[in-house]
Structures are given as structure tokens and as C-alpha cells.
Write a protein that holds these residues in place. Sequence first.
Motif, PDB file in Angstrom:
ATOM      1  N   ALA A  84      21.718  -6.502   9.258  1.00  0.00           N
ATOM      2  CA  ALA A  84      21.924  -6.534   7.799  1.00  0.00           C
ATOM      3  C   ALA A  84      21.591  -5.203   7.131  1.00  0.00           C
ATOM      4  O   ALA A  84      22.164  -4.884   6.087  1.00  0.00           O
ATOM      5  N   GLN A 160      10.710  -7.408   6.259  1.00  0.00           N
ATOM      6  CA  GLN A 160       9.633  -7.803   7.184  1.00  0.00           C
ATOM      7  C   GLN A 160       8.255  -7.428   6.645  1.00  0.00           C
ATOM      8  O   GLN A 160       7.280  -7.475   7.397  1.00  0.00           O
ATOM      9  N   LYS A 186       9.766 -15.190   8.487  1.00  0.00           N
ATOM     10  CA  LYS A 186       9.122 -14.031   7.847  1.00  0.00           C
ATOM     11  C   LYS A 186       7.683 -14.368   7.415  1.00  0.00           C
ATOM     12  O   LYS A 186       7.326 -15.546   7.308  1.00  0.00           O
TER      13      LYS A 186
HETATM   14  C1  LIG Z   1      14.919  -5.707   8.609  1.00  0.00           C
HETATM   15  C2  LIG Z   1      15.718  -6.855   8.083  1.00  0.00           C
HETATM   16  N1  LIG Z   1      16.625  -6.625   7.130  1.00  0.00           N
HETATM   17  C3  LIG Z   1      17.355  -7.621   6.605  1.00  0.00           C
HETATM   18  C4  LIG Z   1      17.215  -8.922   7.025  1.00  0.00           C
HETATM   19  C5  LIG Z   1      18.120  -9.974   6.475  1.00  0.00           C
HETATM   20  O1  LIG Z   1      17.448 -11.031   5.885  1.00  0.00           O
HETATM   21  P1  LIG Z   1      18.109 -12.503   5.852  1.00  0.00           P
HETATM   22  O2  LIG Z   1      18.086 -13.046   7.228  1.00  0.00           O
HETATM   23  O3  LIG Z   1      17.213 -13.250   4.904  1.00  0.00           O
HETATM   24  O4  LIG Z   1      19.488 -12.364   5.316  1.00  0.00           O
HETATM   25  C6  LIG Z   1      16.245  -9.212   8.001  1.00  0.00           C
HETATM   26  C7  LIG Z   1      15.941 -10.594   8.453  1.00  0.00           C
HETATM   27  O5  LIG Z   1      16.601 -11.287   9.121  1.00  0.00           O
HETATM   28  C8  LIG Z   1      15.504  -8.156   8.555  1.00  0.00           C
HETATM   29  O6  LIG Z   1      14.590  -8.384   9.513  1.00  0.00           O
END
Ligand SMILES: Cc1ncc(COP(=O)(O)O)c(C=O)c1O
Length: 377
Positions: A84, A160, A186
Amino acid sequence: MLDLRRQYAPLHQELLDAVGHVLETQQFILGEPVAAFESAAAGKLGVAHALGCSSGTDALWLALAAAGIGPGMTVLTTPFSFFASISAILRSGATAVLADIDPATFNLDPAAVEMVIHGPQGASLGAILPVHLYGQCADWTAFARLGQEHGLKLIEDAAQAWGAEWQGKKAGGLGDAAAFSFYPTKNLSAAGDAGMVSTNSGEVAERVKILRQHGMRRRYYHDEIGWNARLDGMQGAILNVKLKYIAGWNEARRLVARRYHALFHAAGLAEAGLYPAHGIILPHEVPGSHHVWHQYVIRTRRRDALRDFLTMRGIGSEIYYPVPLHLQEALMGLGYKEGSFPEAERAAHEVLALPIFPELGEDEQEIVVAAIAEFLS
Ligand SMILES: Cc1ncc(COP(=O)(O)O)c(C=O)c1O
């Protein structure tokens, strides 16, 4: 790796009451439960604005778009993160470039970033998006300087890192905007998908509010193309309960990390230096940073065999992340190849995350360390 039932047991009634209140007041989307969480969250982080949204991924996209990042701009991030971190850049319409990581912290290396700034991709650079990986802030002294010297926006991926600090200042208030994830694993977690943008800019906050609701300022009048990225009332209510406890949980994680350090040293397994030889390299907390140990990640040369051994013993472990972003199939178009980021590639072969959560017992940690000692002997 993680036993969320131990967190849930003492909060059971409080969480049911909070969810019950949402059901009774029927505030299912945004509304009072989310507003209450947003204002409490902003207070805890010491930022002017916190805006709840549907996930950490959407929070990253909202933060970038609200900060004015879009087509024609380039954003620099790390190759060693969850997908992401980079997909949000591409979804904003910007181009993504990468720079290698610091092998001691696994975070984006400011020296590598500086080389990109002075290279051919530097001219179109609009922002840097450092990730506070595993719960430790990226080197914000260096990134704040680079941002200022080169007129670059700084967007934090704090997914995180709830509660982490750099030189006494909390993650989430370091850059122009920050994105948090409340994915169930998390440190601060919802009971489903949820995320949040934090910022000290009233302008960015206002745009996030509009963008998360289809670009609407007035109902059914769309000023720009946004998205449905709202936070549910249930998740807001649950997060607002857990917010009261997160500081204590993070302190408990710090204690668990200190215990691992002591146990590994006592077992004679901890090696000095950046890279492992026959033993393991323990994770490093940078002086002046306040690590919240979302993950406790060791390095070892025989990572895959060690992981198999632990699995056989019923001990959880995980690899964050086995393939660096520049070698992902979906990102071949960026033009990088094997060897482009040697530190990220080496880390991807050597890292192993061990069980860590606030309620983990010392006896359980002793079992983990003893199993690793047995494997390495
Ligand atoms: C570093 C990082 N960025 C972005 C995300 C994206 O978050 P989400 O899974 O809530 O969309 C995560 C978690 O999965 C992540 O660990």
C-alpha cells in the motif's frame, strides 16, 4: 504471533457497551462515535486534526491527494514496506520512485534519498513518503531537512507506528500529513478495516473530509472526484475505547522487546554488526527514537529453515516482507530490477518477525528463544 483474545477478555463489556450505543443511536457511518474518536485521537497525538477513514491504504491515498500530490509529480518511498505504501502513490496519479533502506533500521535511508534528489528523477519530485516500519520512526531529522531544503512535502506512513516518537515528537505530527492503519493486527486495532489521516494543516484536513465523501462539500454537489473512504461508527466506537489503553499496551510491548534482547544476549545468540554470520542480529532502537515494537524482527542467514523449525514447534513467525516492492510483478513497469536496492533485497532474505504483543508472557518468550538456540546449535 498474536493472540487478540487476551486483549479482548478484559475489554469485553466496555466494547459491547460502545457497540450497543452505536446500534441504539444508529450512527453507522461517521457521525458522533467517529467524531469523538477523531477528537480524542488528535489529542493523544498532539496534532490539530485527525480524520477517520476506511483503511490505512485509503488513509495514504487521502493524505497524498489532500496534500496536493497528483499527476505530473513524483513521490519517493521505500522498497521495503507493505504494498500500500507504493500503490497509494500510483493511485494518486503520481509517479513512484524508490531509494534503498538503512540496514540497521530497515527504514528509508536519507543518504540514498539524497542521491535520488540530485539525480535525473529529482526535478519532478514533489514528496517523500517514509514508512515508520515495524513501529520505529524513520530518521525524521534528516527527512525534515531534506523536505525543507528541496521544497518537498513529507507524508508519513505511520500504519505500524501509533505512539512511536522521534526526538520526543509523535509519529503522525512529524510531516505534512500522516496515514495510520487500524487493521486488526496493528498496535491500535479496530474490529475490521479502519484508518486515519492526521495533520496540523487545516487545509489538508478540510480536503480529506471532502475526498473521503466523494468530493462533496454539500450533499450531492460534487466539487471534485473523491471516493467512499469513510469510517464506520462501530469502528470509531471500538477505537475510542482502545485509545484509552494504547499507551499502556505500547509500554508492555517495549518490555517484551527488552526481555527478548536480554534473553538472546544471555543465550549468546546476539551478534554485533549489521549482518548476521552464524547467529542473529537483534533489532536496533535508534537513540532518540521511541520504538513501539509493532514487530520484533531479527536477521538471520538461515531464515527460511529457522522459520520451518519454529513452525514445527508450534511457534508463530512471519516474514515482513519476502519480496521488495521493486521486484513485485505488478510494479515491473517502474523499471527496477534485481540488484537495484541491495539492502532491501538482502533484508527480504534475512528478516524474521517473532511473536510480540502486550500480553506475551516471559515464559512464552523463553520457549521462543530456546527453540532458536536449539536450531542454531
Ligand atoms: C506500512 C503499511 N502501510 C500501509 C498499510 C495499509 O493499511 P490497511 O491494511 O489498513 O489498508 C499497512 C497495513 O497493512 C502497512 O503495514
